[in-house]
Design a protein around this motif. Structure first.
Motif, PDB file in Angstrom:
ATOM      1  N   LEU A 108    -116.821   0.037  -2.542  1.00 33.96           N
ATOM      2  CA  LEU A 108    -118.133  -0.043  -3.194  1.00 33.96           C
ATOM      3  C   LEU A 108    -118.956  -1.224  -2.678  1.00 33.96           C
ATOM      4  O   LEU A 108    -119.954  -1.611  -3.290  1.00 33.96           O
ATOM      5  CB  LEU A 108    -117.965  -0.132  -4.711  1.00 33.96           C
ATOM      6  CG  LEU A 108    -117.182   1.013  -5.365  1.00 33.96           C
ATOM      7  CD1 LEU A 108    -117.055   0.784  -6.865  1.00 33.96           C
ATOM      8  CD2 LEU A 108    -117.826   2.358  -5.069  1.00 33.96           C
ATOM      9  N   ALA A 109    -118.567  -1.782  -1.520  1.00 35.28           N
ATOM     10  CA  ALA A 109    -119.293  -2.908  -0.927  1.00 35.28           C
ATOM     11  C   ALA A 109    -120.611  -2.420  -0.342  1.00 35.28           C
ATOM     12  O   ALA A 109    -120.649  -1.410   0.371  1.00 35.28           O
ATOM     13  CB  ALA A 109    -118.454  -3.569   0.163  1.00 35.28           C
ATOM     14  N   ALA A 110    -121.689  -3.124  -0.625  1.00 36.27           N
ATOM     15  CA  ALA A 110    -123.011  -2.728  -0.145  1.00 36.27           C
ATOM     16  C   ALA A 110    -123.071  -2.683   1.380  1.00 36.27           C
ATOM     17  O   ALA A 110    -123.711  -1.811   1.948  1.00 36.27           O
ATOM     18  CB  ALA A 110    -124.070  -3.680  -0.692  1.00 36.27           C
ATOM     19  N   ALA A 111    -122.394  -3.610   2.039  1.00 43.28           N
ATOM     20  CA  ALA A 111    -122.452  -3.682   3.499  1.00 43.28           C
ATOM     21  C   ALA A 111    -121.684  -2.562   4.183  1.00 43.28           C
ATOM     22  O   ALA A 111    -122.038  -2.158   5.291  1.00 43.28           O
ATOM     23  CB  ALA A 111    -121.924  -5.039   3.975  1.00 43.28           C
ATOM     24  N   SER A 112    -120.655  -2.055   3.535  1.00 44.94           N
ATOM     25  CA  SER A 112    -119.833  -1.018   4.185  1.00 44.94           C
ATOM     26  C   SER A 112    -119.172  -0.118   3.138  1.00 44.94           C
ATOM     27  O   SER A 112    -117.979  -0.227   2.873  1.00 44.94           O
ATOM     28  CB  SER A 112    -118.771  -1.668   5.067  1.00 44.94           C
ATOM     29  OG  SER A 112    -117.973  -2.543   4.295  1.00 44.94           O
ATOM     30  N   PRO A 113    -119.956   0.787   2.537  1.00 46.33           N
ATOM     31  CA  PRO A 113    -119.365   1.685   1.537  1.00 46.33           C
ATOM     32  C   PRO A 113    -118.320   2.599   2.166  1.00 46.33           C
ATOM     33  O   PRO A 113    -118.380   2.894   3.362  1.00 46.33           O
ATOM     34  CB  PRO A 113    -120.557   2.467   0.999  1.00 46.33           C
ATOM     35  CG  PRO A 113    -121.670   2.253   1.957  1.00 46.33           C
ATOM     36  CD  PRO A 113    -121.373   1.016   2.729  1.00 46.33           C
ATOM     37  N   GLY A 114    -117.360   3.033   1.347  1.00 47.88           N
ATOM     38  CA  GLY A 114    -116.299   3.908   1.815  1.00 47.88           C
ATOM     39  C   GLY A 114    -116.814   5.289   2.196  1.00 47.88           C
ATOM     40  O   GLY A 114    -117.927   5.680   1.855  1.00 47.88           O
ATOM     41  N   ALA A 115    -115.974   6.028   2.898  1.00 47.87           N
ATOM     42  CA  ALA A 115    -116.319   7.387   3.316  1.00 47.87           C
ATOM     43  C   ALA A 115    -116.609   8.249   2.090  1.00 47.87           C
ATOM     44  O   ALA A 115    -115.853   8.232   1.126  1.00 47.87           O
ATOM     45  CB  ALA A 115    -115.178   7.988   4.127  1.00 47.87           C
ATOM     46  N   GLY A 116    -117.716   8.964   2.129  1.00 45.00           N
ATOM     47  CA  GLY A 116    -118.083   9.844   1.022  1.00 45.00           C
ATOM     48  C   GLY A 116    -118.716   9.133  -0.156  1.00 45.00           C
ATOM     49  O   GLY A 116    -118.950   9.743  -1.189  1.00 45.00           O
ATOM     50  N   VAL A 117    -119.014   7.837  -0.019  1.00 42.68           N
ATOM     51  CA  VAL A 117    -119.591   7.035  -1.107  1.00 42.68           C
ATOM     52  C   VAL A 117    -121.035   6.683  -0.773  1.00 42.68           C
ATOM     53  O   VAL A 117    -121.328   6.162   0.302  1.00 42.68           O
ATOM     54  CB  VAL A 117    -118.787   5.734  -1.335  1.00 42.68           C
ATOM     55  CG1 VAL A 117    -119.459   4.851  -2.386  1.00 42.68           C
ATOM     56  CG2 VAL A 117    -117.355   6.047  -1.725  1.00 42.68           C
ATOM     57  N   ARG A 118    -121.945   6.962  -1.700  1.00 44.09           N
ATOM     58  CA  ARG A 118    -123.354   6.559  -1.580  1.00 44.09           C
ATOM     59  C   ARG A 118    -123.654   5.650  -2.760  1.00 44.09           C
ATOM     60  O   ARG A 118    -123.556   6.061  -3.916  1.00 44.09           O
ATOM     61  CB  ARG A 118    -124.258   7.778  -1.619  1.00 44.09           C
ATOM     62  CG  ARG A 118    -125.723   7.414  -1.523  1.00 44.09           C
ATOM     63  CD  ARG A 118    -126.595   8.674  -1.469  1.00 44.09           C
ATOM     64  NE  ARG A 118    -127.975   8.305  -1.657  1.00 44.09           N
ATOM     65  CZ  ARG A 118    -128.801   8.913  -2.478  1.00 44.09           C
ATOM     66  NH1 ARG A 118    -128.406   9.951  -3.192  1.00 44.09           N
ATOM     67  NH2 ARG A 118    -130.046   8.517  -2.594  1.00 44.09           N
TER      68      ARG A 118
END
Length: 190
Positions: A108-118
């Protein structure tokens, strides 16, 4: 700093105001939301707390049962109902692809969200905000809530792009039924 917490000891938003209790977000409790970092009702490890609370601000790994057929999106909302505010403080809001059944720590990091996460906007910014309760205010509950939505959120909410809409505008924008939901509560105190 502990003085302010003690002065506000009895001021809390209230658990009855979290998204879980909204009429439009009710549904079968079948998603079984879990984390390897902490059990339901247990203390959230310091690594997942905000930097001002001595943590690393890393969102915990989460996993859940597969979403039911017909799920358009998963909506994740993390709230602190013990914040001394008029409504629960929103620590994260995210739309997750319905095929996803787990997100790793830090997803849930703004700089690098996980795959499938918006990521959508939380109370203060986009991305995960770890627990940072006021010193001396007592334990705070952090409610991780996952909703399987039959209809996707609209692209525009309250005249703004959904990613920039305030969380209190996103929650009522859910108009289709919630097909399933899951909840995980953790505590943090300083």
């Amino acid at each position: 700093m502990g003085i302010l917490g003690r002065l506000l000891q009895n001021k809390r938003a209230g658990a009855e105001l979290v998204a879980w209790h909204r009429e439009n977000l009710r549904g079968p409790e079948t998603l079984g939301l879990r984390s390897d970092a902490f059990e339901d009702g247990a203390t959230i490890p310091p690594a997942h707390a905000g930097r001002r609370a001595g943590g690393q601000n890393i969102s915990p790994a989460l996993d859940w049962n597969a979403a039911p057929a017909g799920t358009a999106q998963l909506l994740l909302i993390v709230e602190d109902p013990d914040a001394p505010t008029n409504s629960p403080f929103v620590h994260a809001v995210a739309i997750i692809d319905p095929a996803v059944t787990a997100v790793p720590a830090g997803a849930l990091a703004a700089a690098s969200p996980g795959a499938g996460v918006r990521l959508l906007r939380s109370t203060m910014r986009t991305g995960y905000l770890g627990p940072e309760p006021i010193k001396g205010h007592g334990p705070h509950r952090y409610v991780f809530q996952l909703f399987a939505l039959a209809e996707p959120l609209p692209a525009s909410i309250a005249g703004r792009d959904a990613a920039k809409a305030k969380p209190r505008a996103v929650m009522p924008a859910v108009t289709g039924p919630v097909l399933a939901r899951g909840r995980l509560d953790g505590f943090y105190e300083r």
